[in-house]
Design a protein around this motif. Structure first.
Motif, PDB file in Angstrom:
ATOM      1  N   ALA A   1      -2.246  -0.036 -13.141  1.00 14.89           N
ATOM      2  CA  ALA A   1      -1.912  -0.222 -11.728  1.00 14.89           C
ATOM      3  C   ALA A   1      -3.086  -0.810 -10.955  1.00 14.89           C
ATOM      4  O   ALA A   1      -2.904  -1.680 -10.090  1.00 14.89           O
ATOM      5  N   ILE A   2      -4.305  -0.371 -11.259  1.00 17.54           N
ATOM      6  CA  ILE A   2      -5.502  -0.910 -10.589  1.00 17.54           C
ATOM      7  C   ILE A   2      -5.701  -2.371 -10.965  1.00 17.54           C
ATOM      8  O   ILE A   2      -5.982  -3.222 -10.115  1.00 17.54           O
ATOM      9  N   LEU A   3      -5.544  -2.698 -12.244  1.00 16.90           N
ATOM     10  CA  LEU A   3      -5.721  -4.076 -12.704  1.00 16.90           C
ATOM     11  C   LEU A   3      -4.714  -5.026 -12.073  1.00 16.90           C
ATOM     12  O   LEU A   3      -4.995  -6.219 -11.898  1.00 16.90           O
ATOM     13  N   ASN A   4      -3.548  -4.517 -11.728  1.00 17.61           N
ATOM     14  CA  ASN A   4      -2.496  -5.356 -11.159  1.00 17.61           C
ATOM     15  C   ASN A   4      -2.615  -5.550  -9.652  1.00 17.61           C
ATOM     16  O   ASN A   4      -1.819  -6.292  -9.061  1.00 17.61           O
TER      17      ASN A   4
ATOM     18  N   ILE B   1      -4.404   3.832  -5.467  1.00 15.37           N
ATOM     19  CA  ILE B   1      -4.163   2.413  -5.203  1.00 15.37           C
ATOM     20  C   ILE B   1      -4.505   2.051  -3.761  1.00 15.37           C
ATOM     21  O   ILE B   1      -5.072   0.986  -3.483  1.00 15.37           O
ATOM     22  N   GLU B   2      -4.201   2.947  -2.838  1.00 18.15           N
ATOM     23  CA  GLU B   2      -4.584   2.717  -1.439  1.00 18.15           C
ATOM     24  C   GLU B   2      -6.111   2.635  -1.316  1.00 18.15           C
ATOM     25  O   GLU B   2      -6.634   1.764  -0.610  1.00 18.15           O
ATOM     26  N   ASN B   3      -6.821   3.524  -2.017  1.00 19.60           N
ATOM     27  CA  ASN B   3      -8.282   3.515  -2.030  1.00 19.60           C
ATOM     28  C   ASN B   3      -8.814   2.210  -2.607  1.00 19.60           C
ATOM     29  O   ASN B   3      -9.776   1.616  -2.103  1.00 19.60           O
ATOM     30  N   VAL B   4      -8.201   1.734  -3.698  1.00 18.93           N
ATOM     31  CA  VAL B   4      -8.611   0.472  -4.323  1.00 18.93           C
ATOM     32  C   VAL B   4      -8.458  -0.688  -3.338  1.00 18.93           C
ATOM     33  O   VAL B   4      -9.384  -1.490  -3.141  1.00 18.93           O
TER      34      VAL B   4
ATOM     35  N   HIS C   1     -25.010   0.967  -3.221  1.00 16.66           N
ATOM     36  CA  HIS C   1     -24.893   0.209  -4.455  1.00 16.66           C
ATOM     37  C   HIS C   1     -23.983  -0.999  -4.245  1.00 16.66           C
ATOM     38  O   HIS C   1     -23.195  -1.039  -3.298  1.00 16.66           O
ATOM     39  N   THR C   2     -24.099  -2.008  -5.132  1.00 14.93           N
ATOM     40  CA  THR C   2     -23.274  -3.200  -5.019  1.00 14.93           C
ATOM     41  C   THR C   2     -21.837  -2.913  -5.416  1.00 14.93           C
ATOM     42  O   THR C   2     -20.895  -3.305  -4.747  1.00 14.93           O
ATOM     43  N   ARG C   3     -21.653  -2.222  -6.539  1.00 15.61           N
ATOM     44  CA  ARG C   3     -20.299  -1.877  -6.977  1.00 15.61           C
ATOM     45  C   ARG C   3     -19.865  -0.573  -6.326  1.00 15.61           C
ATOM     46  O   ARG C   3     -20.692   0.199  -5.848  1.00 15.61           O
ATOM     47  N   SER C   4     -18.573  -0.326  -6.331  1.00 15.64           N
ATOM     48  CA  SER C   4     -18.056   0.911  -5.745  1.00 15.64           C
ATOM     49  C   SER C   4     -17.181   1.634  -6.752  1.00 15.64           C
ATOM     50  O   SER C   4     -16.427   1.003  -7.502  1.00 15.64           O
ATOM     51  N   SER C   5     -17.283   2.941  -6.765  1.00 16.64           N
ATOM     52  CA  SER C   5     -16.479   3.748  -7.681  1.00 16.64           C
ATOM     53  C   SER C   5     -15.157   4.142  -7.038  1.00 16.64           C
ATOM     54  O   SER C   5     -15.040   4.240  -5.823  1.00 16.64           O
ATOM     55  N   ILE C   6     -14.168   4.357  -7.901  1.00 16.23           N
ATOM     56  CA  ILE C   6     -12.866   4.860  -7.481  1.00 16.23           C
ATOM     57  C   ILE C   6     -12.657   6.195  -8.191  1.00 16.23           C
ATOM     58  O   ILE C   6     -12.549   6.241  -9.417  1.00 16.23           O
ATOM     59  N   LYS C   7     -12.639   7.267  -7.442  1.00 12.76           N
ATOM     60  CA  LYS C   7     -12.507   8.594  -8.036  1.00 12.76           C
ATOM     61  C   LYS C   7     -11.035   8.913  -8.276  1.00 12.76           C
ATOM     62  O   LYS C   7     -10.238   8.939  -7.342  1.00 12.76           O
ATOM     63  N   ILE C   8     -10.693   9.138  -9.552  1.00 15.72           N
ATOM     64  CA  ILE C   8      -9.289   9.416  -9.885  1.00 15.72           C
ATOM     65  C   ILE C   8      -9.064  10.852 -10.347  1.00 15.72           C
ATOM     66  O   ILE C   8      -7.921  11.293 -10.448  1.00 15.72           O
ATOM     67  N   GLN C   9     -10.144  11.573 -10.628  1.00 13.68           N
ATOM     68  CA  GLN C   9      -9.991  12.885 -11.265  1.00 13.68           C
ATOM     69  C   GLN C   9     -11.247  13.704 -11.023  1.00 13.68           C
ATOM     70  O   GLN C   9     -12.316  13.161 -10.744  1.00 13.68           O
TER      71      GLN C   9
ATOM     72  N   ARG D   1      -5.963  12.931  -9.000  1.00 16.37           N
ATOM     73  CA  ARG D   1      -5.615  12.386  -7.692  1.00 16.37           C
ATOM     74  C   ARG D   1      -4.273  11.645  -7.782  1.00 16.37           C
ATOM     75  O   ARG D   1      -4.055  10.872  -8.723  1.00 16.37           O
ATOM     76  N   PRO D   2      -3.386  11.825  -6.840  1.00 15.12           N
ATOM     77  CA  PRO D   2      -2.105  11.113  -6.868  1.00 15.12           C
ATOM     78  C   PRO D   2      -2.306   9.595  -6.938  1.00 15.12           C
ATOM     79  O   PRO D   2      -3.158   9.035  -6.234  1.00 15.12           O
ATOM     80  N   LEU D   3      -1.522   8.936  -7.781  1.00 14.11           N
ATOM     81  CA  LEU D   3      -1.688   7.501  -8.003  1.00 14.11           C
ATOM     82  C   LEU D   3      -1.551   6.674  -6.725  1.00 14.11           C
ATOM     83  O   LEU D   3      -2.343   5.741  -6.513  1.00 14.11           O
ATOM     84  N   PRO D   4      -0.588   6.961  -5.843  1.00 12.44           N
ATOM     85  CA  PRO D   4      -0.509   6.161  -4.605  1.00 12.44           C
ATOM     86  C   PRO D   4      -1.798   6.218  -3.781  1.00 12.44           C
ATOM     87  O   PRO D   4      -2.196   5.207  -3.187  1.00 12.44           O
TER      88      PRO D   4
END
Length: 434
Positions: free
Chosen positions: A215-218, A178-181, A142-150, A172-175
């Motif tokens: 945190a993701i937006l920043n 953000i590393e995944n993002v 897919h063009t977009r990618s998902s970020i799994k947080i939970q 999922r731990p926040l750090p």
């Protein structure tokens, strides 16, 4: 690996979370030297990521497994996903299936396949179990990618088996998120979709869903963020303010399920219609064109004609641009299975058709509001005639023509007119950057 690459094909059914997990597996196999081929093509390994949310999902999953085995005689067939959790013993008893891997060990499928080709005996139960172990997506379907947080859910709605097949809620731990993002953006993706089973209930240390979103937006970069399916509970006041951020797309798939408070109560949903209306009104007061899509179940046990009419009234009241309509499907082991007043299948079908027709008209009405306006479109495809297509920030489908348009690029497009009909209705626009 041998000099000749082993070929692996994938097929995904069901939710966006499943799609993300397949994309992560695709990246894992690609990095390990496998050749990724289309599901229709011959492959040495076929991985079917199943869904079991309804009887129809079960049937689609069974058909897909049979097709995979039929098209790839003698090849390895790996079945994973929610059906693998729900019907594990039955699936393990089928000779056409090589391995059945539950959701907890899905991320380790490549290690299982490697061991198989190296002649090692490794049972799926011996794989490492971690629902957040998936690698960063770099090779995607897919063009977009998902970020799994939970993952998982603690709500236990009376119609749903998700807590059984996905387990209890875990965050999922926040750090790590953000590393995944950052890694995903470094791989070139321009749009991220925050996903999970019940993401509004995210909870890690003192962090909640709004903290993750902010945190993701920043994170620096030229990208935008979408939120996948969201329950209308669990988030606080700060959530609304975050949509002022230019990276956050003005669209929510907010799950209603029924417009009748009586039915919502029997479903054991965590809100009533007034709570849902408060959320929609609060967004639309600030942004009248905010796009809401939703899910509705028709034919839930005890749903009267009046209850159904209330659902029809609700989708008009909330001006959804799309309603994903499900006919209620009995799931063994749920409380709704034991409820009285089960609705006849023909009535479910009639109500579903009525709701779908109303939803199609609402979609046309919503899309018409954008004629003459601009959308920022992320290009997903470019056809042989030079027409590019993708979605604007409001998650509306747009097609336009331009010179040397590339996939995965943003373009300002002025909407000219509506085109297509039914499920294929969309918008035609003019590229404003030529």
């Amino acid at each position: 690996m041998n000099a000749i690459k082993k070929k692996v094909a994938f097929k995904t059914l069901g939710c966006r979370l499943n799609q993300y997990e397949t994309d992560a597996l695709v990246s894992d196999f690609d990095q390990a030297g496998y050749e990724i081929v289309d599901f229709k093509d011959a492959a040495d390994v076929v991985i079917v990521n199943t869904c079991t949310v309804t009887n129809q999902s079960d049937q689609k999953s069974r058909n897909t497994i049979s097709q995979a085995a039929r098209n790839n005689l003698g090849s390895m067939v790996v079945v994973t996903g929610c059906m693998a959790n729900n019907y594990k013993e039955k699936l393990e008893g089928q000779s056409k299936i090589t391995y059945v891997v539950d959701n907890e060990r899905k991320a380790s499928i490549r290690q299982l396949v490697d061991a198989h080709f190296q002649g090692e005996i490794l049972h799926p139960s011996n794989l490492e179990g971690d629902v957040f172990q998936f690698n960063t997506v770099d090779r995607s379907l897919h063009t977009r990618s998902s970020i799994k947080i939970q993952d998982g859910c603690d709500n236990f709605c009376t119609f749903c088996i998700i807590p059984k097949v996905r387990g209890r809620a875990v965050s999922r731990p926040l750090p790590q998120i953000i590393e995944n993002v950052k890694d995903t953006l470094a791989n070139g993706f321009k749009e991220l979709v925050i996903t999970g089973v019940n993401i509004g209930r995210y909870e890690w240390e003192d962090k909640r869903f709004e903290d993750v979103l902010e945190a993701i937006l920043n994170v620096p970069g030229d990208f935008r963020v979408r939120i996948s399916s969201l329950e209308p509970d669990g988030f606080g006041d700060r959530f609304y303010d975050l949509f002022e951020h230019p990276k956050l797309a003005p669209h929510l798939h907010l799950c209603l399920q029924s417009g009748s408070d009586k039915v919502l109560l029997r479903m054991r949903r965590m809100y009533d219609l007034n709570r849902f209306a408060d959320i929609v009104d609060r967004f639309r007061t600030k942004r009248p064109d905010f796009n809401f899509t939703s899910d509705l179940i028709v034919g839930f046990p005890g749903e009267s004609e009046t209850d159904f009419e209330e659902s029809l009234d609700a989708i008009t009241r909330f001006n959804f641009s799309h309603v994903h309509t499900f006919k209620y499907s009995v799931r063994k082991g749920t409380r709704a299975e034991r409820m009285e007043d089960q609705i006849a299948e023909n009535i479910k079908t009639e109500r579903s058709a009525i709701l779908r027709e109303a939803s199609e008209q609402l979609r046309v009405n919503y899309l018409n509001r954008f004629i003459g306006r601009e959308q920022t479109v992320l290009v997903e495809k470019v056809d042989s005639r030079g027409f590019a297509s993708g979605y604007g920030e409001h998650y509306i489908p747009v097609r336009f023509k331009g010179n040397d348009i590339q996939k995965n690029t943003f373009h300002k497009v002025r909407i000219i007119k509506l085109e297509g009909q039914g499920d294929n209705v969309g918008l035609l626009g003019e590229n404003q950057e030529n």
